[in-house]
Write a protein that holds these residues in place. Structure first.
Motif, PDB file in Angstrom:
ATOM      1  N   CYS A  41      -2.525 -14.678   6.485  1.00  0.00           N
ATOM      2  CA  CYS A  41      -1.562 -13.861   5.723  1.00  0.00           C
ATOM      3  C   CYS A  41      -1.223 -12.582   6.479  1.00  0.00           C
ATOM      4  O   CYS A  41      -0.067 -12.139   6.481  1.00  0.00           O
ATOM      5  CB  CYS A  41      -2.128 -13.519   4.349  1.00  0.00           C
ATOM      6  N   GLY A  42      -2.214 -11.971   7.113  1.00  0.00           N
ATOM      7  CA  GLY A  42      -1.958 -10.761   7.891  1.00  0.00           C
ATOM      8  C   GLY A  42      -1.048 -11.024   9.079  1.00  0.00           C
ATOM      9  O   GLY A  42      -0.148 -10.232   9.366  1.00  0.00           O
ATOM     10  N   LEU A  43      -1.273 -12.150   9.762  1.00  0.00           N
ATOM     11  CA  LEU A  43      -0.398 -12.488  10.886  1.00  0.00           C
ATOM     12  C   LEU A  43       1.021 -12.782  10.420  1.00  0.00           C
ATOM     13  O   LEU A  43       1.992 -12.392  11.082  1.00  0.00           O
ATOM     14  CB  LEU A  43      -0.957 -13.696  11.640  1.00  0.00           C
ATOM     15  N   ALA A  44       1.149 -13.454   9.271  1.00  0.00           N
ATOM     16  CA  ALA A  44       2.491 -13.732   8.739  1.00  0.00           C
ATOM     17  C   ALA A  44       3.198 -12.434   8.365  1.00  0.00           C
ATOM     18  O   ALA A  44       4.387 -12.256   8.658  1.00  0.00           O
ATOM     19  CB  ALA A  44       2.384 -14.654   7.527  1.00  0.00           C
ATOM     20  N   LEU A  45       2.480 -11.517   7.733  1.00  0.00           N
ATOM     21  CA  LEU A  45       3.071 -10.230   7.380  1.00  0.00           C
ATOM     22  C   LEU A  45       3.475  -9.447   8.627  1.00  0.00           C
ATOM     23  O   LEU A  45       4.544  -8.835   8.672  1.00  0.00           O
ATOM     24  CB  LEU A  45       2.088  -9.406   6.539  1.00  0.00           C
ATOM     25  N   PHE A  46       2.618  -9.474   9.654  1.00  0.00           N
ATOM     26  CA  PHE A  46       2.943  -8.803  10.903  1.00  0.00           C
ATOM     27  C   PHE A  46       4.196  -9.411  11.532  1.00  0.00           C
ATOM     28  O   PHE A  46       5.046  -8.692  12.060  1.00  0.00           O
ATOM     29  CB  PHE A  46       1.758  -8.892  11.875  1.00  0.00           C
ATOM     30  N   GLY A  47       4.321 -10.731  11.467  1.00  0.00           N
ATOM     31  CA  GLY A  47       5.503 -11.390  12.008  1.00  0.00           C
ATOM     32  C   GLY A  47       6.770 -10.998  11.281  1.00  0.00           C
ATOM     33  O   GLY A  47       7.813 -10.751  11.908  1.00  0.00           O
ATOM     34  N   VAL A  48       6.707 -10.913   9.965  1.00  0.00           N
ATOM     35  CA  VAL A  48       7.871 -10.504   9.173  1.00  0.00           C
ATOM     36  C   VAL A  48       8.247  -9.062   9.490  1.00  0.00           C
ATOM     37  O   VAL A  48       9.428  -8.733   9.680  1.00  0.00           O
ATOM     38  CB  VAL A  48       7.599 -10.689   7.665  1.00  0.00           C
ATOM     39  N   LEU A  49       7.255  -8.189   9.556  1.00  0.00           N
ATOM     40  CA  LEU A  49       7.535  -6.790   9.887  1.00  0.00           C
ATOM     41  C   LEU A  49       8.093  -6.645  11.300  1.00  0.00           C
ATOM     42  O   LEU A  49       9.013  -5.849  11.527  1.00  0.00           O
ATOM     43  CB  LEU A  49       6.261  -5.949   9.739  1.00  0.00           C
ATOM     44  N   ALA A  50       7.570  -7.416  12.240  1.00  0.00           N
ATOM     45  CA  ALA A  50       8.093  -7.369  13.614  1.00  0.00           C
ATOM     46  C   ALA A  50       9.535  -7.849  13.658  1.00  0.00           C
ATOM     47  O   ALA A  50      10.362  -7.294  14.395  1.00  0.00           O
ATOM     48  CB  ALA A  50       7.210  -8.218  14.533  1.00  0.00           C
ATOM     49  N   TYR A  51       9.857  -8.872  12.885  1.00  0.00           N
ATOM     50  CA  TYR A  51      11.231  -9.369  12.837  1.00  0.00           C
ATOM     51  C   TYR A  51      12.191  -8.296  12.321  1.00  0.00           C
ATOM     52  O   TYR A  51      13.242  -8.039  12.914  1.00  0.00           O
ATOM     53  CB  TYR A  51      11.311 -10.614  11.955  1.00  0.00           C
ATOM     54  N   PHE A  52      11.822  -7.661  11.193  1.00  0.00           N
ATOM     55  CA  PHE A  52      12.701  -6.637  10.632  1.00  0.00           C
ATOM     56  C   PHE A  52      12.800  -5.414  11.537  1.00  0.00           C
ATOM     57  O   PHE A  52      13.854  -4.795  11.649  1.00  0.00           O
ATOM     58  CB  PHE A  52      12.257  -6.236   9.225  1.00  0.00           C
ATOM     59  N   PHE A  53      11.697  -5.066  12.199  1.00  0.00           N
ATOM     60  CA  PHE A  53      11.729  -3.928  13.111  1.00  0.00           C
ATOM     61  C   PHE A  53      12.634  -4.220  14.306  1.00  0.00           C
ATOM     62  O   PHE A  53      13.421  -3.368  14.706  1.00  0.00           O
ATOM     63  CB  PHE A  53      10.308  -3.590  13.560  1.00  0.00           C
ATOM     64  N   SER A  54      12.512  -5.414  14.856  1.00  0.00           N
ATOM     65  CA  SER A  54      13.360  -5.757  16.006  1.00  0.00           C
ATOM     66  C   SER A  54      14.822  -5.866  15.590  1.00  0.00           C
ATOM     67  O   SER A  54      15.718  -5.497  16.361  1.00  0.00           O
ATOM     68  CB  SER A  54      12.902  -7.074  16.637  1.00  0.00           C
TER      69      SER A  54
END
Length: 59
Positions: A41-54
């Motif tokens: 779940c933490g990796l998925a959340l990090f991926g979503v946040l990285a997507y929105f940040f990029s």
């Protein structure tokens, strides 16, 4: 015959201790699965946040 009676009771006691140890091993592994789920779940959340940040940086 009388000598065999204690063997039967001791084997039932050893079976009970084996079943208790296997039950404790089964529940001991539960924490690892919970930590694995939190990690996924933490990796998925990090991926979503990285997507929105990029996406924010790109625009």
């Amino acid at each position: 015959m009388e000598d065999r009676a204690p063997d039967v009771s001791s084997s039932s006691v050893s079976q009970q201790s084996l079943s208790q140890s296997s039950a404790s091993k089964r529940f001991a592994g539960r924490g690892a699965w919970v930590l694995t789920a939190y990690g996924i779940c933490g990796l998925a959340l990090f991926g979503v946040l990285a997507y929105f940040f990029s996406d924010f940086i790109a625009h």
